[in-house]
Design a protein around this motif. Structure first.
Motif, mmCIF file in Angstrom:
data_model
loop_
_atom_site.group_PDB
_atom_site.id
_atom_site.type_symbol
_atom_site.label_atom_id
_atom_site.label_comp_id
_atom_site.label_asym_id
_atom_site.label_seq_id
_atom_site.Cartn_x
_atom_site.Cartn_y
_atom_site.Cartn_z
ATOM 1 N N ARG A 113 2.795 49.840 53.502
ATOM 2 C CA ARG A 113 3.350 48.559 53.923
ATOM 3 C C ARG A 113 4.136 47.848 52.820
ATOM 4 O O ARG A 113 4.474 46.666 52.947
ATOM 5 C CB ARG A 113 2.239 47.629 54.451
ATOM 6 N N THR A 114 4.414 48.564 51.719
ATOM 7 C CA THR A 114 5.273 48.036 50.654
ATOM 8 C C THR A 114 6.515 48.905 50.520
ATOM 9 O O THR A 114 7.630 48.433 50.686
ATOM 10 C CB THR A 114 4.521 47.965 49.306
ATOM 11 N N LEU A 115 6.306 50.185 50.250
ATOM 12 C CA LEU A 115 7.436 51.126 50.213
ATOM 13 C C LEU A 115 7.861 51.538 51.607
ATOM 14 O O LEU A 115 8.947 52.074 51.800
ATOM 15 C CB LEU A 115 7.052 52.371 49.418
ATOM 16 N N THR A 116 6.994 51.321 52.564
ATOM 17 C CA THR A 116 7.247 51.705 53.952
ATOM 18 C C THR A 116 6.604 50.672 54.863
ATOM 19 O O THR A 116 5.680 49.957 54.449
ATOM 20 C CB THR A 116 6.659 53.099 54.247
ATOM 21 N N ALA A 117 7.082 50.593 56.088
ATOM 22 C CA ALA A 117 6.455 49.688 57.058
ATOM 23 C C ALA A 117 5.157 50.256 57.602
ATOM 24 O O ALA A 117 4.380 49.555 58.243
ATOM 25 C CB ALA A 117 7.428 49.414 58.211
ATOM 26 N N GLN A 118 4.899 51.538 57.321
ATOM 27 C CA GLN A 118 3.752 52.219 57.912
ATOM 28 C C GLN A 118 2.516 52.150 57.005
ATOM 29 O O GLN A 118 2.608 51.849 55.818
ATOM 30 C CB GLN A 118 4.124 53.682 58.180
ATOM 31 N N ASP A 119 1.378 52.417 57.611
ATOM 32 C CA ASP A 119 0.122 52.580 56.886
ATOM 33 C C ASP A 119 -0.260 54.052 56.993
ATOM 34 O O ASP A 119 -0.613 54.536 58.071
ATOM 35 C CB ASP A 119 -0.968 51.690 57.494
ATOM 36 N N THR A 120 -0.180 54.770 55.885
ATOM 37 C CA THR A 120 -0.366 56.224 55.940
ATOM 38 C C THR A 120 -1.791 56.607 56.328
ATOM 39 O O THR A 120 -2.015 57.658 56.925
ATOM 40 C CB THR A 120 -0.015 56.867 54.589
ATOM 41 N N GLY A 121 -2.776 55.751 55.970
ATOM 42 C CA GLY A 121 -4.153 56.049 56.352
ATOM 43 C C GLY A 121 -4.319 56.041 57.864
ATOM 44 O O GLY A 121 -4.878 56.973 58.458
ATOM 45 N N SER A 122 -3.812 54.986 58.496
ATOM 46 C CA SER A 122 -3.890 54.908 59.959
ATOM 47 C C SER A 122 -3.091 56.020 60.609
ATOM 48 O O SER A 122 -3.509 56.602 61.616
ATOM 49 C CB SER A 122 -3.380 53.541 60.433
ATOM 50 N N LEU A 123 -1.946 56.335 60.017
ATOM 51 C CA LEU A 123 -1.115 57.397 60.576
ATOM 52 C C LEU A 123 -1.832 58.737 60.540
ATOM 53 O O LEU A 123 -1.780 59.518 61.506
ATOM 54 C CB LEU A 123 0.198 57.476 59.786
ATOM 55 N N LEU A 124 -2.531 58.997 59.446
ATOM 56 C CA LEU A 124 -3.265 60.264 59.328
ATOM 57 C C LEU A 124 -4.316 60.389 60.418
ATOM 58 O O LEU A 124 -4.424 61.433 61.078
ATOM 59 C CB LEU A 124 -3.906 60.361 57.942
ATOM 60 N N ALA A 132 12.929 53.860 24.268
ATOM 61 C CA ALA A 132 12.525 52.480 23.976
ATOM 62 C C ALA A 132 12.222 51.789 25.298
ATOM 63 O O ALA A 132 12.977 50.933 25.757
ATOM 64 C CB ALA A 132 13.638 51.764 23.228
ATOM 65 N N MET A 133 11.115 52.173 25.919
ATOM 66 C CA MET A 133 10.792 51.642 27.233
ATOM 67 C C MET A 133 10.355 50.185 27.124
ATOM 68 O O MET A 133 9.557 49.828 26.267
ATOM 69 C CB MET A 133 9.706 52.493 27.895
ATOM 70 N N GLU A 134 10.893 49.380 28.018
ATOM 71 C CA GLU A 134 10.599 47.950 28.000
ATOM 72 C C GLU A 134 9.877 47.483 29.251
ATOM 73 O O GLU A 134 9.110 46.523 29.195
ATOM 74 C CB GLU A 134 11.907 47.145 27.898
ATOM 75 N N ARG A 135 10.142 48.133 30.360
ATOM 76 C CA ARG A 135 9.713 47.572 31.641
ATOM 77 C C ARG A 135 9.126 48.665 32.522
ATOM 78 O O ARG A 135 9.611 49.798 32.537
ATOM 79 C CB ARG A 135 10.915 46.927 32.338
ATOM 80 N N MET A 136 8.080 48.297 33.266
ATOM 81 C CA MET A 136 7.480 49.227 34.221
ATOM 82 C C MET A 136 7.374 48.548 35.581
ATOM 83 O O MET A 136 6.839 47.431 35.693
ATOM 84 C CB MET A 136 6.090 49.660 33.764
ATOM 85 N N LEU A 137 7.877 49.224 36.595
ATOM 86 C CA LEU A 137 7.682 48.772 37.971
ATOM 87 C C LEU A 137 6.378 49.364 38.478
ATOM 88 O O LEU A 137 6.167 50.577 38.392
ATOM 89 C CB LEU A 137 8.837 49.220 38.863
ATOM 90 N N VAL A 138 5.499 48.523 38.985
ATOM 91 C CA VAL A 138 4.212 48.959 39.537
ATOM 92 C C VAL A 138 4.245 48.636 41.020
ATOM 93 O O VAL A 138 4.286 47.461 41.411
ATOM 94 C CB VAL A 138 3.036 48.254 38.847
ATOM 95 N N ILE A 139 4.229 49.671 41.840
ATOM 96 C CA ILE A 139 4.539 49.497 43.259
ATOM 97 C C ILE A 139 3.382 49.990 44.115
ATOM 98 O O ILE A 139 2.871 51.102 43.928
ATOM 99 C CB ILE A 139 5.823 50.268 43.636
ATOM 100 N N ASP A 140 2.974 49.170 45.061
ATOM 101 C CA ASP A 140 2.001 49.580 46.077
ATOM 102 C C ASP A 140 2.687 50.532 47.053
ATOM 103 O O ASP A 140 3.924 50.581 47.123
ATOM 104 C CB ASP A 140 1.474 48.333 46.788
ATOM 105 N N GLY A 141 1.902 51.282 47.817
ATOM 106 C CA GLY A 141 2.480 52.244 48.749
ATOM 107 C C GLY A 141 2.571 51.738 50.177
ATOM 108 O O GLY A 141 3.634 51.318 50.649
#
Length: 697
Positions: free
Chosen positions: A262-273, A251-260
């Protein structure tokens, strides 16, 4: 007047530039560029053999110029620069005009620049200006540049006895090629023309690579991109709702929608790559140190076209042997915030909520990051970055996915983001959390000065995000519809054709029922293996619907019968019940059956189908009260050709108002949702049209 002075028909007379500028969707015109000897003509010839002449036009740019210039290429070669530019302009306008008239895509072999010659006929060292016209800028939608190794170019020039090619040193060819790649890439970025290098190593892969790119170019659009992203979301959500086929749908009620980034991490993975990529690699591909900054800093901004261009840059790199290793390096070097990891691990234990990571970055990178954190089973990644992903994530896509979670799956959404690309998603969500980490050293991309401040470890925040809804468990109605799908539009056409009735219309409804059943029901219910004899004489695994023999297809008479027969065709082990009234479904049916598929041709007000839903609910509830036991999940699935939008709202609100019975779930599958509130009568009544009883009404 000599042939070199002969007038060229004015490009303005072709009117294609004006026409292209006013078209809602321009025809796809793909330029094939590269140095002489890179294989442009050969590739065009091969593409002619592989691609349909009904869909494509093929041109050699020089041949088009020869055709439109009186006296051909010989006369063209004697023209002054201005005359040659005028001829090139007219040639590309001619191509654009033919694309408009024939409604076909075009593939054109062209030249971007010609290396200047010295007096002795040897190619010089001065960088030449491009032979690019305003018509090229208006007409081309995509450019493929054949990035042939210089050593191979030298070899081909030496062996080409059919063409007189001036002598050139290897370094001159290298400089020429680098100038073309660099200038053409920047020009395309400024004009919003998608650009990609196509590598000819090994040469045998060139055709397959070109076909894959061409196919993507002609089939992709911003609208199609949105449909593909929504389809991916549906796959993810349905998977979450059915983690175990033998257990009731959570009986799912809620969904967390999360950016990657600079949201989950302080880094920018594109720039890091790109920071990890070797400098010589970037030079080889004629890329900026951080090519993403060059793309998003161009006039394309953060548009759909810009994200598509970023995908093409990643595709250029995909053939590099070390690319996968680079992805792993980025994942290992990315540090997720500990508080977020702790939150997501708690969410993984809650059956009433889930988490989706929606990233504008490279899906391949983020899936690896999530795996390293041990969250792969609970956090699903929706992202693009490669052609095989089939879509890109833009700001508009993020917003649409949040809205779809709310409107289709009735989920409360909590969105986490940090940048302007997240604003639409944050605005659409039920709860919006702007992530601002002041201690990271990176300036926040959204200000925290006017927002209420909290932390992920705040007890009140954790209680709010993990709590159940105030009125207890809430079961969603899962809506799956195909209104905008091309296949649905084809299937719906005969049903809306007034000249189609009787057996022909019943057959159309039967096919639609079979199509909807196969498209959606296995995703909701699941499938199971069974052994079948293989054509080669041995046995192999086949699949059918989970508990197919414990499935009952209920035809809501009389209009639902033809479509119900199609559903039964899809699941031949299922029982078929003709129901004139809800009471035709008995308690015994629910003791035996696990899935009840209610089928009607049209759901107008929703009153009739609701009575059947409530009948199943009542029987299930009374069965639970009789013995106090649960007898396994009973799935109610409504299948219909057309469902009026207000009926969806009515069904949803009625269902949510019922006292919850743990072993019941409800899904609604429709070929089309309609805003038309018209109810048929006489010749417009679907039942009358199906059975040729219009005159009896």
């Amino acid at each position: 007047m000599t042939s070199s002075d002969a007038p060229i028909p004015s490009a303005a007379n072709a009117d294609s530039s004006m026409e292209l500028d006013t078209l809602d969707v321009k025809p796809t015109v793909i330029g094939i560029y590269g140095l002489p000897g890179s294989g442009k003509t050969y590739l065009i010839d091969q593409l002619k053999r592989q691609l349909s002449a009904e869909d494509f036009l093929f041109y050699d740019g020089s041949a088009v110029i020869a055709a439109v210039v009186p006296g051909g290429l010989e006369a063209f070669s004697r023209m002054a620069d201005q005359g040659q530019a005028q001829a090139r302009e007219f040639a590309i306008h001619h191509i654009g005009k033919e694309c408009i008239e024939t409604k076909k895509s075009a593939i054109v072999a062209g030249h971007f620049m010609f290396w200047p010659k010295t007096n002795d006929g040897v190619e010089g060292s001065r960088s030449p200006p491009p032979v690019w016209t305003p018509g090229d800028a208006v007409t081309y939608t995509h450019i493929l540049y054949l990035d042939c190794p210089v050593s191979l170019l030298m070899e081909r020039r030496d062996k080409d006895a059919d063409r007189e090619r001036p002598q050139m040193m290897k370094w001159q060819l290298g400089s020429w090629q680098h100038e073309e790649k660099t200038q053409l890439r920047k020009l395309c970025y400024d004009l919003g023309i998608l650009f990609s290098l196509v590598h000819a190593k090994p040469p045998s892969t060139l055709l397959d690579r070109a076909i894959a790119l061409v196919s993507d170019f002609v089939n992709h659009s911003e609208q199609e991109n949105m449909l593909r992203a929504e389809r991916r979301l549906d796959e993810v959500v349905v998977h979450m709702l059915r983690k175990d086929a033998d257990e009731p749908v959570p009986a799912m009620e809620r969904m967390l929608v999360i950016d990657g980034d600079r949201t989950l991490t302080a880094q920018d993975t594109g720039s890091l790559l790109w920071n990890l990529a070797r400098r010589e690699l970037l030079v080889t591909f004629a890329l900026e140190r951080d090519p993403l900054k060059a793309i998003f800093g161009s006039p394309m901004g953060y548009s759909y076209t810009a994200f598509r261009q970023a995908t093409l840059v990643y595709e250029e790199m995909s053939g590099w042997a070390e690319f996968d290793g680079l992805v792993n390096q980025v994942a290992e070097a990315t540090d997720l915030y500990d508080d977020f990891v702790s939150l997501l691990r708690i969410v993984a234990t809650q059956r009433h909520m889930g988490a989706i990571l929606v990233t504008c970055g490279l899906r391949q990178v983020w899936e690896r990051i999530v795996a390293v954190a041990g969250l792969s089973d609970s956090v699903k990644v929706i992202g693009g970055g490669r052609l095989t992903d089939e879509f890109v994530v833009t700001a508009a896509v993020k917003t649409a996915l949040v809205s779809r979670l709310q409107n289709v799956y009735s989920l409360e959404t909590w969105a986490f983001g940090d940048s302007i690309l997240d604003l639409g998603m944050l605005a659409a969500a039920n709860q919006a959390i702007v992530v601002v980490v002041m201690a990271s050293g990176a300036p926040p991309r959204l200000s925290a000065t006017t927002l209420p401040v909290t932390t992920l470890t705040d007890p009140d925040f954790m209680q709010a995000i993990l709590s159940r809804r105030a009125n207890g468990t809430c079961v969603s109605v899962y809506i799956l519809e195909m209104t905008n799908e091309k296949a649905a539009k084809i299937l719906m056409t005969p049903t809306r054709d007034a000249s189609v009735a009787g057996p022909a219309l019943r057959e159309t409804h039967r096919r639609a029922g079979w199509f909807l059943a196969n498209s959606f029901v296995p995703t909701i219910v699941g499938v199971e293996e069974y052994q079948i004899p293989h054509v080669q004489g041995n046995s192999t695994a086949g699949h059918h619907l989970l508990d197919e023999s414990r499935t009952m297809v209920v035809a809501l008479m009389r209009g639902g019968e033809p479509m119900a027969l199609g559903v039964n065709d899809a699941f031949p082990l299922a029982a078929l019940l003709h129901a004139n009234q809800p009471e035709d479904i008995t308690k015994k049916h629910l003791e035996i059956m696990r899935t009840i598929i209610l089928v009607d041709s049209v759901v107008n007000s929703g009153k009739s189908v609701l009575e059947f839903i409530q009948r199943v609910w009542k029987l299930a509830d009374s069965g639970r009260k009789d013995d106090g036991k649960e007898h396994g999940t009973i799935r109610i699935i409504v299948v219909a050709g057309v469902v009026q939008s207000q009926a969806v709202d009515k069904i949803r609100s009625s269902w949510l108002s019922l006292k919850h019975v743990n072993r019941l779930t409800l899904s609604l599958i429709a070929l089309r949702l309609s805003e038309n509130k018209f109810t048929g009568k006489g010749g417009t009544d679907t039942g009358n049209r199906l059975f040729n009883t219009t005159s009896l009404d």
